[in-house]
Design an enzyme around this catalytic site. Structure first.
Site, PDB file in Angstrom:
ATOM      1  N   HIS A  65       0.683  -1.077   0.108  1.00  0.00           N
ATOM      2  CA  HIS A  65       0.140  -0.102  -0.203  1.00  0.00           C
ATOM      3  C   HIS A  65       0.726   1.374   0.180  1.00  0.00           C
ATOM      4  CE1 HIS A  65       1.020  -0.586   4.219  1.00  0.00           C
ATOM      5  NE2 HIS A  65       0.875   0.752   4.353  1.00  0.00           N
ATOM      6  N   LYS A  70       9.638  -2.364   3.571  1.00  0.00           N
ATOM      7  CA  LYS A  70      10.797  -2.401   4.518  1.00  0.00           C
ATOM      8  C   LYS A  70      10.829  -3.392   5.529  1.00  0.00           C
ATOM      9  CE  LYS A  70      14.204   0.425   5.803  1.00  0.00           C
ATOM     10  NZ  LYS A  70      14.994  -0.946   5.906  1.00  0.00           N
ATOM     11  N   LYS A  94       3.596  -2.038  12.185  1.00  0.00           N
ATOM     12  CA  LYS A  94       4.754  -1.224  12.937  1.00  0.00           C
ATOM     13  C   LYS A  94       4.846   0.109  12.155  1.00  0.00           C
ATOM     14  CE  LYS A  94       8.432  -3.946  13.923  1.00  0.00           C
ATOM     15  NZ  LYS A  94       9.554  -4.546  14.277  1.00  0.00           N
ATOM     16  N   LYS A 106       9.945  -8.696   5.019  1.00  0.00           N
ATOM     17  CA  LYS A 106      11.150  -9.441   5.924  1.00  0.00           C
ATOM     18  C   LYS A 106      11.974 -10.341   5.038  1.00  0.00           C
ATOM     19  CE  LYS A 106      12.269  -9.040  10.409  1.00  0.00           C
ATOM     20  NZ  LYS A 106      12.087  -7.817  11.080  1.00  0.00           N
ATOM     21  N   SER A 363      15.450   3.880  10.425  1.00  0.00           N
ATOM     22  CA  SER A 363      16.084   3.491   9.125  1.00  0.00           C
ATOM     23  C   SER A 363      15.382   4.637   7.850  1.00  0.00           C
ATOM     24  CB  SER A 363      15.413   2.154   9.086  1.00  0.00           C
ATOM     25  OG  SER A 363      16.272   1.218   9.437  1.00  0.00           O
TER      26      SER A 363
HETATM   27  N1  GLU Z   1      14.784  -5.320  11.773  1.00  0.00           N
HETATM   28  C1  GLU Z   1      14.200  -4.301  12.492  1.00  0.00           C
HETATM   29  C2  GLU Z   1      12.438  -4.345  12.749  1.00  0.00           C
HETATM   30  O1  GLU Z   1      12.387  -5.532  13.086  1.00  0.00           O
HETATM   31  C3  GLU Z   1      14.464  -3.075  11.701  1.00  0.00           C
HETATM   32  C4  GLU Z   1      13.654  -3.076  10.330  1.00  0.00           C
HETATM   33  C5  GLU Z   1      14.168  -1.685   9.650  1.00  0.00           C
HETATM   34  O2  GLU Z   1      14.805  -1.007  10.197  1.00  0.00           O
HETATM   35  O3  GLU Z   1      13.662  -1.785   8.426  1.00  0.00           O
HETATM   36  O4  GLU Z   1      12.204  -3.588  13.115  1.00  0.00           O
END
Ligand code: GLU
Length: 470
Positions: A65, A70, A94, A106, A363
């Protein structure tokens, strides 16, 4: 017969369903948001040690969306597709909760990084980056990985470098991953970011009298007893800042080989040094060691911070958890069943989808820095400092006295990158805390913070879908 425990992915979906039921959404939309859009399993050969070794990796794009999608890449021997899907879904929620304009993704590689040399890991990572790129799972506008368990700055540098080689004319190539070292396009404060976010989230909880009262505590972090599970990057930074800056007492630390308990408080920095030197926490002076680490999760304390793995609090141990606040620094530390038991016990849960979002928030700042090709503060720092100097001169002239030099130094300081990143993160965590709380306060069907956080995410994503033509 006992019911089969729910998996991590099922837990995330059950949390989602519980929240979506509290909202009025067009038919089928909740399902569309919940469904993982794409998942790719990659098997690739790497020439190693005089032969070929086949590796298995995954990348899931949970949602599109917003773009890019990320989320981190995990290197772990126990990684599997379902875990990646669950973690990708958490990334979607998140990002939405903390108003970071990304969809969730992921990745994972099934590998025990300790079994390989640095050179070999570089070779394997570059091959993985090629596979990701080939399949459309890498690119500054498409999909942007970051560190997670078993990966770090170096892994991200290799991926960025490989991507740059594959796309030499892409001026934004550095933004294809975040969590890079500062000298290679990273941003100040990214390493500490997730732990810093946990600190800011907990501070906000202790600043909110209604919530503190609900948990049966007094306001303020000073002197509060904390037990931490996992002295990795997230847990270490969270505990260190809570101890050194807010005066909290870290009475227990759970690590791989067992736990340390000391009612007077453990020195987080000293425990880390010890762990790095001896590869274990057993034998750390002035603390009681137990090889049954998980038992310390049940020890009475004000705040329990699981900062290691998913599913560490489950239907077997949930009833014995004795903290007042459960601060989820890890992704998915409670199973769905455990969440229900913990809630019945009246323990206040600060959910992962909010509390560990500091990493992805910073990030986002790093990605913005990469796209703008300029360090934060470069244009305005000296300008602001010159202005501050003029104001101080005027004040000194008016009061006929000089201001104390150390106070003056603080007043003079213009914005530099680390201060801007920390301020941006603090603002993000404070705002999101109250957005989630408002969701709970305003919806009579919602009675806990996790459901409120999910509902907030679903609401925002639904609004985006609503204005799109699918
Ligand atoms: N791996 C981290 C998380 O679970 C960071 C993810 C990111 O910065 O894209 O939130």
């Amino acid at each position: 017969m006992k019911a089969k425990p729910v998996s991590f992915l099922e837990s995330v979906d059950l949390y989602f369903n519980r929240a979506s039921k509290a909202l009025k959404l067009p038919k089928g939309l909740a399902r569309q948001i919940r469904t993982c859009n794409a998942i790719c399993e990659m098997k690739f050969g790497v020439e190693l040690r005089g032969g070929y070794e086949i590796f298995t990796g995954w990348r899931a794009t949970h949602s599109e969306h917003a773009l890019p999608a990320k989320g981190g890449i995990r290197y772990a021997p126990f990684a599997d597709q379902q875990e990646v899907e669950a973690l990708a879904a958490l990334m979607t929620y998140k990002c939405s909760i903390v108003n970071v304009p990304y969809a969730g993704s992921k990745g994972a590689l099934k590998i025990d990084p300790k079994q390989y040399s640095l050179k070999e890991l570089e070779h394997i990572t570059r091959r993985f980056a090629q596979e990701l790129d080939k399949r459309g799972f890498l690119g500054p506008g498409l999909n942007v990985p970051a560190p997670d368990m078993g990966t770090g700055q170096r892994t991200m540098s290799w991926i960025a470098d490989e991507y740059q080689k594959l796309h030499p004319s892409d001026i934004n190539a550095q933004g294809c991953v975040t969590g890079k070292p500062v000298h290679f396009g990273g941003v100040e404060g990214r390493v500490e970011a997730t732990g810093r976010g946990v600190q800011f989230g907990l501070k906000e909880f202790f600043r909110t009298p209604e919530d503190v009262k609900k948990a049966g505590l007094e306001p303020g972090l000073e002197g509060k007893s904390i037990i931490l599970q996992g002295l990795g990057n997230v847990g270490y930074h969270a505990a260190k800042f809570l101890q050194e800056e807010d005066g909290a007492k870290i009475i227990g630390i759970i690590e791989r080989d067992g736990s340390l308990l000391c009612e007077d408080g453990l020195n987080v920095e000293a425990v880390l040094q010890y762990k790095q030197e001896y590869g274990k926490v057993e034998g750390f002076p002035q603390a009681t060691f137990s090889s049954n680490g998980a038992a310390l999760l049940e020890y009475p304390c004000d705040v329990l911070i699981p900062a290691a793995m998913e599913g560490v609090i489950h239907q077997e141990n949930a009833a014995r958890i004795s903290c007042k606040v459960l601060a989820e620094a890890a992704n998915g530390p409670l199973t769905f069943e455990a969440d229900q038991i913990i809630q019945e016990k009246g323990i206040f849960i600060i959910p992962d989808t909010y509390l560990n979002a500091g990493g992805v928030t910073v990030s986002y700042f790093e990605w913005l820095k990469n796209l703008s090709h300029v360090r934060f503060g470069r244009m305005d720092r000296r300008f602001v400092e010159a202005q501050n100097e003029r104001v101080i001169e005027l004040i000194e002239g008016a009061i006929g006295k000089t201001i104390d030099p150390s106070a003056k130094e603080k007043l003079l300081e213009g914005p530099n990158e680390i201060n801007l990143v920390r301020a941006g993160l603090e603002d993000t965590m404070r705002e999101a805390y109250h957005e989630i709380k408002a969701q709970e306060d305003e919806n009579e069907k919602i009675h806990d913070r996790r459901t409120a956080a999910y509902a907030l995410a679903i609401r925002k994503i639904a609004d985006i879908y609503d204005s799109m033509y699918l």
